[in-house]
Design a protein around this motif. Structure first.
Motif, PDB file in Angstrom:
ATOM      1  N   LYS A  32       0.807  -1.321  -0.163  1.00 32.08           N
ATOM      2  CA  LYS A  32       0.094   0.060   0.012  1.00 32.08           C
ATOM      3  C   LYS A  32       0.837   1.248   0.090  1.00 32.08           C
ATOM      4  CE  LYS A  32      -3.997   2.247   1.277  1.00 32.08           C
ATOM      5  NZ  LYS A  32      -5.274   2.167   0.961  1.00 32.08           N
ATOM      6  N   GLY A  33       2.084   1.083   0.830  1.00 31.22           N
ATOM      7  CA  GLY A  33       2.830   2.403   1.056  1.00 31.22           C
ATOM      8  C   GLY A  33       3.474   2.538  -0.261  1.00 31.22           C
ATOM      9  N   TRP A  34       4.210   1.602  -1.141  1.00 33.47           N
ATOM     10  CA  TRP A  34       4.744   1.860  -2.234  1.00 33.47           C
ATOM     11  C   TRP A  34       3.913   2.431  -3.231  1.00 33.47           C
ATOM     12  CZ3 TRP A  34       9.409   2.917  -3.999  1.00 33.47           C
ATOM     13  CH2 TRP A  34       9.488   3.022  -5.256  1.00 33.47           C
ATOM     14  N   ASN A  35       2.672   1.611  -3.564  1.00 35.26           N
ATOM     15  CA  ASN A  35       1.925   1.758  -4.695  1.00 35.26           C
ATOM     16  C   ASN A  35       1.010   3.031  -4.405  1.00 35.26           C
ATOM     17  OD1 ASN A  35       2.651  -0.409  -6.485  1.00 35.26           O
ATOM     18  ND2 ASN A  35       2.311  -1.549  -4.824  1.00 35.26           N
ATOM     19  N   THR A  36       0.689   3.627  -3.180  1.00 30.44           N
ATOM     20  CA  THR A  36      -0.053   4.743  -3.044  1.00 30.44           C
ATOM     21  C   THR A  36       0.833   6.156  -3.553  1.00 30.44           C
ATOM     22  OG1 THR A  36      -1.722   5.899  -1.957  1.00 30.44           O
ATOM     23  CG2 THR A  36       0.303   5.375  -0.689  1.00 30.44           C
ATOM     24  N   GLU A  37       2.074   5.775  -3.200  1.00 32.41           N
ATOM     25  CA  GLU A  37       3.054   6.739  -3.593  1.00 32.41           C
ATOM     26  C   GLU A  37       3.408   6.757  -5.202  1.00 32.41           C
ATOM     27  OE1 GLU A  37       3.492   9.554  -1.740  1.00 32.41           O
ATOM     28  OE2 GLU A  37       4.937  10.384  -3.218  1.00 32.41           O
ATOM     29  N   ASN A  38       3.430   5.796  -5.585  1.00 31.13           N
ATOM     30  CA  ASN A  38       3.892   5.610  -7.152  1.00 31.13           C
ATOM     31  C   ASN A  38       2.901   5.179  -8.134  1.00 31.13           C
ATOM     32  OD1 ASN A  38       6.878   6.006  -6.578  1.00 31.13           O
ATOM     33  ND2 ASN A  38       6.512   4.855  -5.023  1.00 31.13           N
ATOM     34  N   TYR A  39       3.129   4.155  -8.745  1.00 32.80           N
ATOM     35  CA  TYR A  39       2.344   3.824  -9.957  1.00 32.80           C
ATOM     36  C   TYR A  39       0.911   4.263  -9.675  1.00 32.80           C
ATOM     37  CZ  TYR A  39       0.590   1.025 -13.843  1.00 32.80           C
ATOM     38  OH  TYR A  39       0.120   0.806 -15.309  1.00 32.80           O
ATOM     39  N   GLY A  40       0.517   5.348 -10.970  1.00 31.07           N
ATOM     40  CA  GLY A  40      -0.939   5.738 -11.013  1.00 31.07           C
ATOM     41  C   GLY A  40      -1.518   6.524  -9.842  1.00 31.07           C
ATOM     42  N   ALA A  41      -2.905   6.355  -9.644  1.00 28.65           N
ATOM     43  CA  ALA A  41      -3.621   7.209  -8.561  1.00 28.65           C
ATOM     44  C   ALA A  41      -3.260   6.646  -7.391  1.00 28.65           C
ATOM     45  CB  ALA A  41      -4.992   7.223  -8.894  1.00 28.65           C
ATOM     46  N   PRO A  42      -3.480   7.389  -6.120  1.00 30.49           N
ATOM     47  CA  PRO A  42      -3.165   7.038  -5.113  1.00 30.49           C
ATOM     48  C   PRO A  42      -4.205   5.890  -4.544  1.00 30.49           C
ATOM     49  CG  PRO A  42      -3.772   9.241  -4.915  1.00 30.49           C
ATOM     50  CD  PRO A  42      -3.476   8.772  -6.326  1.00 30.49           C
ATOM     51  N   LEU A  43      -3.867   5.016  -3.934  1.00 32.15           N
ATOM     52  CA  LEU A  43      -4.788   4.008  -3.194  1.00 32.15           C
ATOM     53  C   LEU A  43      -5.633   4.494  -2.147  1.00 32.15           C
ATOM     54  CD1 LEU A  43      -2.253   1.225  -3.217  1.00 32.15           C
ATOM     55  CD2 LEU A  43      -4.139   1.144  -4.612  1.00 32.15           C
ATOM     56  N   ASP A 147       7.685  -0.520 -10.997  1.00 34.33           N
ATOM     57  CA  ASP A 147       8.608   0.581 -10.786  1.00 34.33           C
ATOM     58  C   ASP A 147       9.417   0.647  -9.946  1.00 34.33           C
ATOM     59  OD1 ASP A 147       6.550   0.619  -9.085  1.00 34.33           O
ATOM     60  OD2 ASP A 147       5.610   2.600  -9.500  1.00 34.33           O
ATOM     61  N   ARG A 148       9.753  -0.520  -9.296  1.00 35.39           N
ATOM     62  CA  ARG A 148      10.884  -0.851  -8.520  1.00 35.39           C
ATOM     63  C   ARG A 148      11.793  -1.754  -9.198  1.00 35.39           C
ATOM     64  NH1 ARG A 148      10.723  -0.066  -2.965  1.00 35.39           N
ATOM     65  NH2 ARG A 148      12.281  -1.532  -2.927  1.00 35.39           N
TER      66      ARG A 148
END
Ligand SMILES: Nc1nc2c(c(=O)[nH]1)N[C@H]1C(S)=C(S)[C@@H](COP(=O)(O)OP(=O)(O)OC[C@H]3O[C@@H](n4cnc5c(=O)[nH]c(N)nc54)[C@H](O)[C@@H]3O)O[C@H]1N2
Ligand SMILES: Nc1nc2c(c(=O)[nH]1)N[C@H]1C(S)=C(S)[C@@H](COP(=O)(O)OP(=O)(O)OC[C@H]3O[C@@H](n4cnc5c(=O)[nH]c(N)nc54)[C@H](O)[C@@H]3O)O[C@H]1N2
Ligand code: SF4
Ligand code: SF4
Ligand code: SF4
Ligand code: SF4
Ligand code: SF4
Ligand SMILES: [Mo]
Lengths: 248, 940, 301
Positions: A32-43, A147-148
């Motif tokens: 959640k932490g990585w993907n909210t800050e990165n790919y696409g819209a925030p979770l 993206d990692r």
């Protein structure tokens, strides 16, 4: 685009070891932490501090109990994210081409700019791996941390998915299944890695390692050879002790 | 047609800057990389170089960003405007807040410092807070250990100079069989998980002993679903089988433990049960070569485990013989304990056999030579790849001290402590009892206390009693009720202060403890005590100061709130003087530093204490001219010295190259920051095992400043200080226990581990209250304060009561049902759920999920408040009256450890409810509610 | 599946609209001028109204045009094309009928075929989903198409066709229910196959991954009570089949009787369609321990 590539150059994915997962949810939150800050819209998280909080997560940990014919029931913690299926039905149903499987490495992704949020791909996924973000109205799913894993701004050892990097018990493994010598391929071969709901015909790339057999210790009778008493001799325990001390 | 794929940026910039500091969401204290974008926290991950977590991070740690952004963060100091408990406050400035505090505390210090009770809860800076309290002069200081796991710590220290958790760890690289008792998560959260993963990778096996099969027990190869409170019996039965089959490490016992020490066994002697000592106070053994009594540490001595000797007309035999006699008794036969423990006799035998097999048949040697404290050189290190770990499941019972002792004795007779493959201490442990202070309690107006508050009593002479025998401390720690209460008794402070027993206090100063909620037994009672008024209409506990960072339940009960900065906004020091982050192979300490600036009018609590210390003119905080000695906590961390050259931080001392001991280095904090927020110094290879007896280790420990001279010691199978209390109870000595406690001391303070039923069993009839009720820590939630975290609360937003299949069927429960749960202390009505892999007479729930309405900036409809609940309403700090006019404490009679898990209940089906019961009136929130939608992203 | 009103309105209305347009395209009845205007307007209103309703459940309707792009694989995309095709051809055909008073049969035939194909494509969106065994069956297109045509026939006052189609739709509906109830179990999807843990023993859910809800639970793990469902089935069948058949049999074809019949039909179809979604068990429910009791229950019944 919603055609699946005939074959992919690599088959990247995860191996999840059900024998080792303690159900700590670390991977859920790291994801959640990585993907909210990165790919696409925030979770997003709706009603975040209210009575019915509901957010988007790309990875969730279920817990099951299994009752064998004999012996105690077992608890199995069961993380689940997109399995990056080879025959991904979520891709072929997508009307916009937003859902696609990369021919390069087999990662199944959603191009959020093209997604209309119809939800059909989530319906098509047997595993519950896709969640429609309620705030952005676009489909969210595990990106295998695309993206990692190629990110040159990260040290090489960190070019792995966030969930794999964080898993404290080392129950998550990332690698290329198209290479029979890769760590993941070897684990699958050694430990009997399995597919979830194979009857759906999705041919998941991610594999699960089954829990090792449990509760195999057999009860021992007092007469068992392992339990030969040393106190039964004529001089009892002290007699044994004296003799044993001589030997040291 | 080849599909066209969007072009992705697979190398986005991760952040503008990484700042490395230490996580705070639990006492594991992992290293974290805080990624900042635009000066804001964007992402938190584990620090790969950090000795504790080596890069991994748990759910709490990874969601630190939601903790730092939580709407529940207090914004400014506050003074109470409404009645206590209402939550009505007025925000004030720091000057006013500090003036109020000084105005309350100064007169106390001048007249009667004991009227300040300063208790610091889940404090990670105890060496500092205790220093402050000591300088203030009050005897009433402790942190939360007394209700947490003091049984584990104390039993470990008295037995072998250290316990599990932060004191030591299994040799994860080499252990083959790992047995874990009563652990859901533990403080060593990430290392245990990493260790389990490693062990499994090496083909090792895990045996989990726990009434509940979840978490670590879920991945255990063998699960022993023991009846709560009976582990001691089970362990001693294992000891019985091992002794009976001769599967004990005699070499180890004779060399490294007090098994060969001689015990006076003449009941007519005033020294009955004490160890034979020479004029220097050294315990004596019989040397097998000479046959003569010889000091245990004499060069070349070969201690005889089978010895017997007459001296001064008294017979002495070795501890080992007494021990064997005790445990070979039929009382400990597997058949005799099986029913009680809920483990079959055959299984007990099988486990004993397996443990013995691995310890002795899979023994191995490391090619490492070492020299022992007797000067003897050993070419190899013998490994016994069996290790044990345990925590609150055995510790939080009223028989917990003895149960923990039993477990230590078990590992010691197998010879698996401090050997390769076994259990290993983490520096600065091991440390014998002798290396610890005794408790100090003598306070005088305007004067520091005579020494540290907490310590390890050696006998009745060390109790914290006044001349008249009355308790010197408000929590009655170190009294005959619980003589070895080494961590104090935080759970007794409020009820004793309310009762004015042993005396009244004026100001209760709390830090980081949610005492009005999940931290207290008998939560409702505590809320009542905090709000109770005397005949004049004044609060019975006159003043309450509290420091919290968030809008917790406890905030509502304080008169003055000192809002803390959150963990990314302040300095902290994880010190070797305290509870450090060491590994078995290394000494390590760490800092936190402000990686972001607070956006509110809050201050780090330690800095506030430094300020208060100088305002109050406390020695240690002011210079001779009365000026402030330290500007703030950061200044203290760098410049304070406990002993010459030894300060809060061991790393980068002097010119930056000195470790452990060294002059003050003004750049020390910068050096820590450059190094990732921590310092590590590896144990030399030769010193890495056999630490209590290893010359190389002892010298290294002295070099690093853990102690000033080598102090090798023996493991104490027989704990003599316990016997000293028994002797007093038998009428020997000047300090005599009160009559009503004599029997308890005689029975319970046995110098050999014993088992007795949990004390609550005497009140809760097995027929009326047939069910054990437990709590477990959820791995993804930290006590009460995970619920303010928008991510974590979705995982654990409420907590059903999990009931076994037997109870499920008996009550005809169905999904969605509710149950009334009754104990001898109270009643709750809560949702139930079914769990199969559970001891059949047990129910349990996740700990501290239930919340009071109005707290934590959650809406009143939050599931935490409507469906969540606390088991604490069913528990009480006292046992029910038993007609002797006394209220006995619901604690371990040796250490005072709160007996959370002694709880017995009955479970009955109830009507479905709108809300769980009891339900409390909401508190006013001193902070604004959180946003409806969270989209956490700093920048893409 | 969550019975989302937008999707129910969409499938029912556009199904009826395209069914009706199909009849108009076949020249049953032959209408021109103003009466044609009203007929086509009605058909278009329903078809387009339904399509518009369908966009309400989109997260990003402004990008709806993108949905045309994937006709090679996606039934939703095909539906989009087919519906546009149907509307274009029927529009031309209707234009000629209204304004030129001419019926250009080939246009009508193509329009009719496309209209039916649109309904078929809609049905295929559901049918293709192996994850929802109840839908994943050749009866599903038959079900939606037969209902669409039956309703169309009623509106088109084609009493004889209406009677036959209603009877067929009724039979298909009953089969869809009866076979559908067994479908999940027949497919062999169990919590054991879902978790792969069946080799060890019987699996049950212990703890869900989160105590609250989420998109999946709301969207795909909708659970409807058995009793409630039975009641609705009766209402659906009476409204959608029995009453219209009775009207068709008893009354002569007239706009009034057709109006009455179509009202009953709509009530019934809405109920049927609500059940179509609400009773559709998605395999993901297995991971939430939600499918076991139900599939066992339907096994037993
Ligand atoms: N039923 C049951 N009850 C139990 C237990 C059990 O097993 N079962 N376990 C017991 C045990 S072992 C423990 S340790 C206690 C724990 O109980 P508590 O010590 O009450 O633990 P927390 O809920 O962590 O509360 C600590 C308080 O610290 C505040 N806080 C958090 N961060 C900061 C900060 O940075 N600065 C300041 N100043 N305050 C902060 C929180 O907001 C909270 O109000 O619970 C006990 N209660
Ligand atoms: N995630 C997370 N981590 C934490 C905390 C937290 O709140 N959240 N709190 C921290 C604190 S303050 C503490 S004290 C530690 C405590 O960590 P743990 O010692 O793991 O404490 P509990 O979670 O209370 O778990 C007690 C375990 O003992 C078992 N048990 C209870 N009675 C018995 C018994 O009689 N015999 C046996 N064999 N088992 C029994 C219970 O089933 C449970 O599994 O965790 C620390 N770490
Ligand atoms: S982080 Fe690892 S151990 Fe924890 S839940 Fe995820 S997979 Fe399991
Ligand atoms: S798991 Fe689901 S979302 Fe992922 S590829 Fe397979 S079907 Fe698609
Ligand atoms: S929700 Fe988005 S990704 Fe999924 S099918 Fe619809 S358009 Fe494609
Ligand atoms: S690979 Fe990345 S996106 Fe997928 S579950 Fe793991 S962390 Fe989440
Ligand atoms: S275990 Fe988790 S919460 Fe505790 S310090 Fe480590 S990362 Fe933080
Ligand atoms: Mo604790």
């Amino acid at each position: 685009m919603t055609q699946l590539p005939d074959q992919t150059d690599k088959k990247l994915g995860l191996v999840i070891d059900l024998d080792t997962c303690v159900g700590c949810h670390a991977c859920v939150i790291a994801c959640k932490g990585w993907n909210t800050e990165n790919y696409g819209a925030p979770l997003s998280d709706i009603d975040a501090y209210g009575g019915d909080p509901q957010g988007s997560f790309l990875n969730r940990v279920h817990s099951f109990e299994v009752q064998p014919c004999e012996g105690a029931a077992q608890t199995v913690h069961f993380p689940k994210s997109c399995l990056h299926c080879e025959d991904a039905p979520c891709v072929t149903v997508c009307p916009t081409g937003a859902s696609y499987k990369r021919s390069e490495d087999g990662i199944v992704l959603v191009n959020e700019d093209a997604c209309i949020g119809c939800g059909l791909c989530a319906w098509a996924c047997p595993y519950g791996a896709r969640e429609l973000d309620q705030a952005a109205g676009v489909m969210k799913k595990c990106t295998l941390c695309v993206d990692r894993i190629y990110n040159e701004n990260l040290p090489e050892e960190d070019q792995v998915p966030a969930c794999v990097r964080t898993c404290p018990s080392g129950a998550r493994h990332f690698g290329d299944f198209s290479d029979p010598d890769s760590n993941v391929s070897r684990l699958v071969a050694e430990r009997g890695g399995m597919d979830l709901m194979p009857e759906q015909g999705t041919r998941p790339v991610n594999k699960y390692l089954p829990p090792r057999p449990k509760d195999k210790m057999r009860d021992l009778e007092p007469t068992a050879t392992e339990l030969t008493s040393v106190t039964e001799g004529p001089k009892g325990f002290l007699g044994w002790l004296d003799k044993a001390l001589e030997a040291i | 047609m080849a599909p066209r794929e969007p072009v992705l940026d697979t190398s986005p910039v991760v952040s503008d800057e990484i700042r490395k500091t230490t996580c705070y969401m639990c006492a594991c204290r992992c290293g974290i990389n805080v990624h900042l974008k635009d000066g804001k926290v964007a992402y938190i991950e584990g620090n790969r170089d950090h000795p504790v977590n080596k890069g991994v991070l748990c759910a709490k740690g990874s969601s630190g960003i939601m903790q730092v952004n939580a709407p529940s963060r207090l914004r400014a100091p506050m003074k109470r405007t409404g009645p206590r408990g209402s939550g009505e406050f007025q925000e004030i400035g720091w000057d006013e807040a500090l003036e109020i505090a000084t105005g309350w505390l100064e007169p106390l210090r001048k007249s009667s410092p004991e009227k300040l009770a300063f208790f610091t809860g889940r404090d990670q800076s105890q060496s500092f807070t205790s220093f402050w309290a000591q300088n203030f002069g009050t005897p009433n200081y402790a942190a939360h250990g007394g209700f947490c796991s003091v049984n584990m710590a104390t039993a470990g220290i008295y037995t072998m100079g250290g316990a599990f958790w932060e004191f030591g760890q299994p040799d994860w690289d080499r252990t083959k069989l790992f047995m874990i008792f009563g652990v859901a998560e533990d403080h060593d959260s990430n290392p245990i998980k990493m260790g389990l993963g490693k062990l499994k990778g090496n083909g090792g096996k895990v045996i989990g002993v726990n009434p509940i099969r979840s978490g670590y027990n879920a991945i255990a190869d063998e699960w022993v679903g023991i009846t709560p409170g009976t582990d001691g019996l089970f362990i001693l039965s294992l000891v019985h089988v091992l002794l009976k089959t001769g599967k004990v490490d005699l070499t180890y016992l004779s060399r490294f433990t007090n098994a060969p020490c001689l015990l006076n066994e003449d009941p007519t002697s005033p020294e009955h049960g004490l160890l034979l000592r020479d004029a220097d106070g050294k315990t004596l053994v019989i040397d097998r070569t000479t046959g003569k009594p010889t000091p245990f540490d004499a060069k070349g001595v070969r201690p005889d485990l089978a010895a017997q000797c007459e001296l001064d007309g008294y017979t002495h035999r070795t501890v080992f013989q007494h021990m064997a006699e005790r445990y070979l008794s039929d009382d400990y036969r597997p058949e005799a304990v099986a029913d009680r423990c809920g483990v079959s006799a055959g299984r007990i035998r099988a486990i004993a056999a397996e443990v013995a097999r691995v310890a002795f048949e899979e023994a191995f040697e490391l090619d490492r030579s070492w020299t022992d404290f007797r000067g003897e050189r050993h070419e190899k290190m013998t490994g016994r790849p069996v290790s044990f770990h345990a925590m609150r499941g055995i510790s939080a019972h009223s028989n917990g001290f003895q149960t923990c002792r039993a477990l230590h004795v078990l590992q010691i007779i197998l010879g698996t402590v401090e050997v390769p493959g076994g259990f290993r201490f983490k520096p600065p442990y091991p440390k014998p009892v002798e290396a610890h202070p005794t408790p100090h309690c003598h306070s005088k107006p305007d004067c520091p206390l005579d020494g540290p508050h907490l310590g390890f009593v050696r006998g009745p002479e060390d109790l914290a009693l006044n001349e008249d025998g009355s308790p010197a401390r408000i929590d009655k720690a170190f009294t005959w009720e619980n003589p070895m209460s080494a961590h104090g008794l935080m759970h007794m402070v409020i009820s004793n202060a309310h009762a004015g027993d042993p005396y009244k206090i004026d100001t209760l100063f709390l830090y980081m403890a949610n005492m009005a909620w999940n931290s207290s037994m008998n939560t409702r009672g505590v809320m009542d005590m905090l709000t109770d008024k005397d005949e004049n209409g004044d609060y019975v506990i006159p003043k309450i100061i509290y420091s919290d960072a968030y809008s917790s339940e406890m905030v509502a009960y304080a008169d003055l709130i000192l809002p803390d900065a959150t963990y990314l906004e302040r300095h902290d020091c994880i010190s070797l003087l305290d509870r450090p982050i060491c590994e078995a192979d290394a000494a390590a300490d760490a800092i936190r530093w402000p990686v972001i600036e607070p956006d509110r009018d809050v201050r780090g609590f330690q800095s506030v204490l430094v300020d208060l210390g100088s305002r109050l003119g406390l020695p240690g905080f002011v210079n001779e001219d009365g000026s402030a000695k330290y500007e703030d906590y950061a200044d203290y961390i760098v410049n304070h010295q406990r002993r010459p050259g030894v300060g809060p931080l061991a790393g980068f001392r002097g010119d930056g190259t000195k470790s452990g001991r060294g002059e003050i280095n003004p750049d020390q904090l910068d050096r820590y920051i450059e190094n990732g927020g921590f310092f590590i110094e590896h144990v030399p290879e030769e010193a890495s095992f056999y630490k209590p007896w290893n010359e190389a280790y002892q010298n290294w420990a002295v070099k690093l400043g853990f102690y000033d001279k080598p102090q090798p010691y023996l493991f104490q199978l027989y704990v003599e200080p316990l016997r000293r209390f028994q002797l007093a109870a038998e009428g020997h000595g000047e300090r005599q226990p009160p009559e009503h406690l004599r029997a308890q001391i005689k029975d319970k303070m046995d110098p050999f581990p014993i088992w007795y039923p949990p004390l609550e069993d005497a009140f809760a009839d097995e027929k009326d209250y047939p069910v054990h009720a437990l709590t477990q820590r959820p791995m993804a939630m930290y006590h009460s304060w995970g619920s303010q975290n928008a991510w974590l609360r979705q995982i654990h937003g409420h907590n059903p009561l999990y009931v076994s299949s037997k109870i499920w069927t008996e009550n005809g429960f169905q999904d969605g049902d509710w149950a009334k749960v009754t104990s001898i202390h109270g009643e709750i009505t809560v949702p139930v759920a079914h769990m199969v892999a559970l001891n059949e007479n047990t129910v349990w729930t996740w700990n501290a999920i239930g919340k009071r309405k109005g707290a934590w900036a959650l809406e009143e409809t939050a599931p935490e408040t409507t469906k969540g609940f606390l088991l604490n309403h069913l528990i009480h700090e006292l046992l029910p009256p038993k007609g002797d006019g006394l209220r006995w404490s619901n604690s371990d009679p040796i250490t005072g450890q709160a007996a959370w898990f002694d709880l017995r209940v009955k479970v009955e089906k109830a009507d479905r409810q709108a809300e769980s019961q009891p339900m409390f009136k909401g508190q006013r929130s001193p902070v604004d509610p959180g946003p409806e939608i969270v989209r956490q992203k700093v920048r893409s | 599946m969550h019975p989302a009103p937008s999707v129910i309105v969409f499938t029912v209305l556009s199904g009826l609209g395209f069914g009706y347009l199909a009849f108009l395209g076949l020249g049953l009845p032959t209408v021109t001028g103003w009466s044609a205007f009203f007929c086509f307007a009605l058909g278009y209103a329903m078809a387009i109204g339904g399509l518009v309703a369908s966009t309400f459940h989109l997260g990003n309707p402004q990008r709806a045009l993108k949905a045309f792009s994937q006709w090679q694989t996606s039934w939703l995309s095909r539906e989009a094309w087919l519906s546009v095709g149907a509307l274009v051809f029927m529009g031309l055909y209707g234009f000629c009928a209204v304004f030129l008073g001419k019926l250009i049969a080939p246009l009508g035939l193509i329009g009719a075929a496309l209209s039916v194909a649109t309904v078929f494509a809609t049905a295929m969106i559901y049918t293709q989903l192996a994850t929802i065994p109840r839908w994943n069956h050749w009866l599903t297109p038959l079900h939606l198409v037969s209902l669409s045509l039956a309703g169309g026939a009623v509106l088109a006052l084609q009493w004889r066709a209406a009677f036959m189609l209603l009877v067929i739709a009724g039979v298909v509906q009953i089969l869809h229910w009866v076979l559908g109830d067994r479908r999940f179990a027949e497919r062999g999807h169990t919590i054991e196959t879902a978790t792969g843990l069946g080799d060890i023993g019987k699996v049950r859910m212990f703890e869900p991954p989160h105590t609250g809800t989420n998109y999946l639970l709301k969207e795909m793990v909708y659970v409807v009570g058995r009793k409630h469902a039975q009641k609705l089935r009766v209402i659906a069948f009476i409204g959608m089949i029995v009453l219209p058949v009775a009207i068709v049999l008893i009354t002569p074809a007239s706009p009034y009787s057709a109006g009455a019949a179509i009202l009953c039909f709509l009530v019934g179809t809405f109920a049927s369609r609500w059940l179509f979604f609400a009773e559709a068990e998605h395999v993901v429910g297995l991971y939430y321990g939600k499918r076991t009791e139900r599939s066992q229950a339907s096994n037993a019944s």
